[in-house]
Design a protein around this motif. Structure first.
Motif, mmCIF file in Angstrom:
data_model
loop_
_atom_site.group_PDB
_atom_site.id
_atom_site.type_symbol
_atom_site.label_atom_id
_atom_site.label_comp_id
_atom_site.label_asym_id
_atom_site.label_seq_id
_atom_site.Cartn_x
_atom_site.Cartn_y
_atom_site.Cartn_z
ATOM 1 N N PHE A 107 -9.458 -2.173 -4.043
ATOM 2 C CA PHE A 107 -10.155 -3.474 -3.560
ATOM 3 C C PHE A 107 -8.996 -4.509 -3.685
ATOM 4 C CE2 PHE A 107 -13.833 -0.965 -4.651
ATOM 5 C CZ PHE A 107 -14.432 -0.664 -3.314
ATOM 6 N N TYR A 108 -8.224 -4.794 -4.802
ATOM 7 C CA TYR A 108 -7.557 -5.867 -5.026
ATOM 8 C C TYR A 108 -6.806 -5.490 -6.076
ATOM 9 C CZ TYR A 108 -5.756 -10.806 -4.899
ATOM 10 O OH TYR A 108 -4.965 -11.886 -4.764
ATOM 11 N N ASP A 109 -5.602 -6.349 -6.476
ATOM 12 C CA ASP A 109 -4.865 -6.238 -7.805
ATOM 13 C C ASP A 109 -4.914 -7.216 -8.769
ATOM 14 O OD1 ASP A 109 -3.565 -8.186 -6.220
ATOM 15 O OD2 ASP A 109 -1.519 -7.115 -6.239
ATOM 16 N N PHE A 110 -6.545 -7.509 -8.802
ATOM 17 C CA PHE A 110 -6.613 -8.511 -9.798
ATOM 18 C C PHE A 110 -6.415 -7.987 -11.361
ATOM 19 C CE2 PHE A 110 -10.318 -6.605 -11.964
ATOM 20 C CZ PHE A 110 -10.974 -5.697 -10.967
ATOM 21 N N ASN A 111 -6.445 -6.838 -11.733
ATOM 22 C CA ASN A 111 -5.783 -6.554 -12.986
ATOM 23 C C ASN A 111 -4.233 -6.748 -13.134
ATOM 24 O OD1 ASN A 111 -8.133 -5.344 -14.506
ATOM 25 N ND2 ASN A 111 -8.176 -4.220 -12.652
ATOM 26 N N LYS A 112 -3.561 -6.331 -12.207
ATOM 27 C CA LYS A 112 -1.943 -6.842 -12.224
ATOM 28 C C LYS A 112 -1.888 -8.430 -12.459
ATOM 29 C CE LYS A 112 2.101 -5.713 -11.512
ATOM 30 N NZ LYS A 112 3.268 -4.660 -12.160
ATOM 31 N N VAL A 113 -2.516 -9.133 -11.588
ATOM 32 C CA VAL A 113 -2.651 -10.817 -11.623
ATOM 33 C C VAL A 113 -3.161 -11.274 -13.108
ATOM 34 C CG1 VAL A 113 -3.371 -12.893 -10.741
ATOM 35 C CG2 VAL A 113 -2.813 -10.796 -9.076
ATOM 36 N N LEU A 114 -4.302 -10.717 -13.604
ATOM 37 C CA LEU A 114 -4.681 -11.083 -14.862
ATOM 38 C C LEU A 114 -3.695 -10.780 -15.856
ATOM 39 C CD1 LEU A 114 -7.312 -12.335 -16.312
ATOM 40 C CD2 LEU A 114 -7.986 -9.838 -16.563
ATOM 41 N N PHE A 115 -2.949 -9.563 -15.718
ATOM 42 C CA PHE A 115 -2.017 -9.311 -16.980
ATOM 43 C C PHE A 115 -0.972 -10.391 -16.860
ATOM 44 C CE2 PHE A 115 2.043 -7.039 -18.068
ATOM 45 C CZ PHE A 115 2.023 -7.099 -19.395
ATOM 46 N N GLU A 116 -0.381 -10.651 -15.653
ATOM 47 C CA GLU A 116 0.595 -11.457 -15.398
ATOM 48 C C GLU A 116 0.346 -13.150 -15.991
ATOM 49 O OE1 GLU A 116 2.831 -13.268 -11.589
ATOM 50 O OE2 GLU A 116 0.885 -13.721 -11.694
ATOM 51 N N LYS A 117 -0.950 -13.627 -15.809
ATOM 52 C CA LYS A 117 -1.441 -14.778 -16.264
ATOM 53 C C LYS A 117 -1.507 -14.831 -17.532
ATOM 54 C CE LYS A 117 -1.555 -16.081 -11.751
ATOM 55 N NZ LYS A 117 -0.415 -17.241 -11.283
ATOM 56 N N TYR A 118 -2.188 -13.796 -18.332
ATOM 57 C CA TYR A 118 -2.158 -13.599 -19.514
ATOM 58 C C TYR A 118 -0.830 -13.623 -20.377
ATOM 59 C CZ TYR A 118 -2.520 -11.224 -24.070
ATOM 60 O OH TYR A 118 -2.465 -11.152 -25.509
ATOM 61 N N PHE A 119 0.122 -12.850 -19.838
ATOM 62 C CA PHE A 119 1.199 -12.637 -20.651
ATOM 63 C C PHE A 119 2.148 -13.973 -20.613
ATOM 64 C CE2 PHE A 119 5.241 -11.296 -22.044
ATOM 65 C CZ PHE A 119 4.916 -10.034 -22.802
ATOM 66 N N LEU A 120 2.015 -14.586 -19.269
ATOM 67 C CA LEU A 120 2.522 -16.054 -19.332
ATOM 68 C C LEU A 120 1.898 -17.001 -20.062
ATOM 69 C CD1 LEU A 120 3.318 -16.054 -15.388
ATOM 70 C CD2 LEU A 120 4.766 -15.857 -17.105
ATOM 71 N N TRP A 121 0.929 -16.877 -20.133
ATOM 72 C CA TRP A 121 0.123 -18.091 -21.014
ATOM 73 C C TRP A 121 0.411 -17.613 -22.440
ATOM 74 C CZ3 TRP A 121 -3.750 -16.378 -24.823
ATOM 75 C CH2 TRP A 121 -4.254 -17.461 -25.779
ATOM 76 N N LYS A 122 0.370 -16.380 -22.922
ATOM 77 C CA LYS A 122 0.764 -16.130 -24.207
ATOM 78 C C LYS A 122 2.147 -16.310 -24.720
ATOM 79 C CE LYS A 122 2.362 -11.828 -25.609
ATOM 80 N NZ LYS A 122 2.534 -10.530 -26.421
ATOM 81 N N THR A 123 3.195 -16.213 -23.827
ATOM 82 C CA THR A 123 4.554 -16.335 -24.034
ATOM 83 C C THR A 123 4.778 -17.856 -24.012
ATOM 84 O OG1 THR A 123 4.924 -14.238 -23.151
ATOM 85 C CG2 THR A 123 6.820 -15.610 -23.605
ATOM 86 N N ARG A 124 4.336 -18.573 -23.091
ATOM 87 C CA ARG A 124 4.553 -19.969 -22.991
ATOM 88 C C ARG A 124 4.012 -20.911 -24.454
ATOM 89 N NH1 ARG A 124 2.920 -20.252 -17.034
ATOM 90 N NH2 ARG A 124 4.681 -20.686 -16.023
ATOM 91 N N ASN A 125 3.127 -20.112 -24.857
ATOM 92 C CA ASN A 125 2.432 -20.811 -26.217
ATOM 93 C C ASN A 125 2.910 -20.306 -27.435
ATOM 94 O OD1 ASN A 125 0.170 -22.830 -25.236
ATOM 95 N ND2 ASN A 125 -0.310 -21.083 -23.858
ATOM 96 N N GLY A 126 3.783 -19.315 -27.240
ATOM 97 C CA GLY A 126 4.531 -18.833 -28.356
ATOM 98 C C GLY A 126 3.636 -17.822 -29.406
ATOM 99 N N TYR A 127 2.591 -17.368 -28.613
ATOM 100 C CA TYR A 127 1.660 -16.609 -29.165
ATOM 101 C C TYR A 127 2.094 -15.178 -29.500
ATOM 102 C CZ TYR A 127 -1.782 -20.375 -28.783
ATOM 103 O OH TYR A 127 -2.213 -21.789 -28.580
ATOM 104 N N SER A 128 3.121 -14.942 -30.130
ATOM 105 C CA SER A 128 3.941 -13.607 -30.150
ATOM 106 C C SER A 128 2.900 -12.710 -30.787
ATOM 107 C CB SER A 128 5.267 -13.711 -30.844
ATOM 108 O OG SER A 128 5.154 -14.337 -32.156
ATOM 109 N N GLN A 129 2.029 -12.920 -31.538
ATOM 110 C CA GLN A 129 1.228 -12.197 -32.564
ATOM 111 C C GLN A 129 0.425 -11.360 -31.626
ATOM 112 O OE1 GLN A 129 1.165 -15.405 -32.717
ATOM 113 N NE2 GLN A 129 -0.820 -16.107 -33.420
ATOM 114 N N LEU A 130 -0.174 -11.891 -30.396
ATOM 115 C CA LEU A 130 -1.076 -11.349 -29.682
ATOM 116 C C LEU A 130 -0.687 -10.205 -28.989
ATOM 117 C CD1 LEU A 130 -2.565 -14.499 -27.937
ATOM 118 C CD2 LEU A 130 -3.493 -13.192 -29.894
ATOM 119 N N PRO A 131 -1.585 -8.982 -28.675
ATOM 120 C CA PRO A 131 -0.987 -7.894 -27.925
ATOM 121 C C PRO A 131 -0.540 -8.143 -26.482
ATOM 122 C CG PRO A 131 -3.425 -8.078 -27.977
ATOM 123 C CD PRO A 131 -3.000 -9.234 -28.695
#
Length: 400
Positions: free
Chosen positions: A376-400
């Motif tokens: 139906f849609y690649d929303f999991n791929k988009v969600l992973f991208e948004k999560y990883f960019l948010w995590k990295t921009r904030n320096g939350y290296s401890q998160l999975p």
């Protein structure tokens, strides 16, 4: 205070540096040396040629993040290291260290066959992705056959599969699909091998995709030569092509090759144990693509390699950081997890559709492995991208 120098600052290097500083606090000085001040979310480069992402959407300045987290950043190129004197030589001077983390990523071997660099496109860099976008716009004016795939010795088959299905979707959107013979070429022994010996049901699923989208596929082939309008396979077959995108092999970067005492493999990768510690130098560590990974399977008549993706790079960066802190505190027991024992977690885009791949281990033997298509849609791929960019921009290296 102990000093750790980290060479490279993308997935593995950034994670390792931030985790060492977070866990070591004031006891540990961390210096990152990288020739680029930008972090790039490489998995989303597949969308850049189609205008679905711009480079600015998937990159940001990492030097400011390091500064906030107390990590020193040196914008320079690391040239070589002498592990006996514990000195790294760079274009901006020399740096001594107590521990060294090599997370340099890959160098692309374009000369794997004549014409690959001159006549095919590569989407693994920002410049390459933008050139591919321009080439596709030109292709629309005079459509014809397309060849997409990976060369012999390549290991990044997943991204090439993603690009293939995105091109197929784009051709339909441009209303020129019927004018294009679309060919997939791969050194894999079967569709969906991915350099991990496949996932249960994967070959069947990909064969059905190829049939559904009318894509011609050629397995166990290498590239003999690429010309302006053909791709010549090592089988002798010549495929006409008005547009070609190939994933060449990765090799070790010049920094590693120019440091002979590191005892790199012929391909330029570093020999480390399951703790990612150098086999000879106990204060030299490696994470991410720079690690030498032993494959548990034998390729067929055409050689290819295993994947080195963002998730294992992030995981090995964390393992290295934990082990450096343990050594600093005098502990002998280190965290160990071989590359093949890292879980396989991947979302493969299939042209605004996706396939979710999950396994308990990247390599066999596995207790479970599954591929789940989402048509139906690649929303999991988009969600992973948004999560990883948010995590990295904030320096939350401890998160999975």
């Amino acid at each position: 205070m102990k000093t750790t120098v980290v060479i490279g600052g993308n997935f593995a290097g950034m994670t390792a540096a931030l985790e060492i500083k977070r866990k070591g606090k004031k006891e540990h000085k961390v210096i990152v040396i990288d020739k680029s001040p930008l972090f790039l979310f490489i998995p989303s480069l597949i969308w850049v040629p189609f205008g679905r992402r711009e480079i600015k959407d998937i990159s940001f300045r990492k030097d400011t993040i390091f500064e906030k987290k107390g990590v020193d950043f040196v914008h320079a190129e690391a040239l070589k290291v002498d592990p006996n004197t514990q000195v790294v030589h760079t274009t901006k001077g020399n740096f001594g260290y107590d521990h060294l983390v090599i997370a340099t990523g890959p160098k692309v071997k374009y000369d794997v066959a004549p014409g690959v660099e001159e006549h095919s496109h590569y989407i693994g860099t920002p410049n390459g992705a933008m050139k591919t976008r321009k080439a596709l716009e030109e292709f629309k004016k005079n459509p014809g056959p397309i060849v997409i795939g990976a060369t012999q010795n390549a290991g990044c088959m997943g991204a090439a599969y993603e690009f293939l299905f995105n091109v197929e979707k784009w051709l339909r959107e441009q209303k020129i699909r019927k004018k294009v013979d679309l060919h997939w070429i791969t050194p894999e022994t079967f569709l969906g091998h991915f350099g991990i010996d496949g996932i249960t049901g994967g070959e069947t699923m990909l064969k059905s995709f190829m049939k559904m989208f009318n894509i011609h596929y050629h397995t166990e082939v290498g590239v003999k030569e690429v010309t302006k309008d053909t791709v010549v396979l090592n089988s002798g077959e010549e495929l006409p092509s008005h547009f070609t995108m190939l994933m060449p092999p990765f090799i070790g970067v010049d920094f590693v090759v120019n440091s002979p005492d590191l005892m790199a493999t012929p391909a330029g990768y570093l020999p480390v144990g399951d703790d990612y510690r150098h086999v000879k130098y106990p204060n030299v560590w490696s994470a991410g693509i720079a690690v030498d990974v032993k494959l548990p399977f034998k390729p067929g008549k055409v050689p290819f390699s295993g994947p080195k993706t963002g998730y294992p790079s992030d995981e090995t960066g964390k393992i290295v950081a934990e082990n450096i802190i343990r050594v600093t505190h005098g502990k002998e027991k280190l965290k160990r997890k071989s590359w093949g024992k890292i879980p396989g977690i991947c979302v493969m885009d299939a042209g605004k559709k996706e396939v979710i791949i999950i396994s308990d281990h990247l390599f066999k033997p596995r207790n479970f492995a599954i591929m789940i298509p989402n048509i139906f849609y690649d929303f999991n791929k988009v969600l992973f991208e948004k999560y990883f960019l948010w995590k990295t921009r904030n320096g939350y290296s401890q998160l999975p």
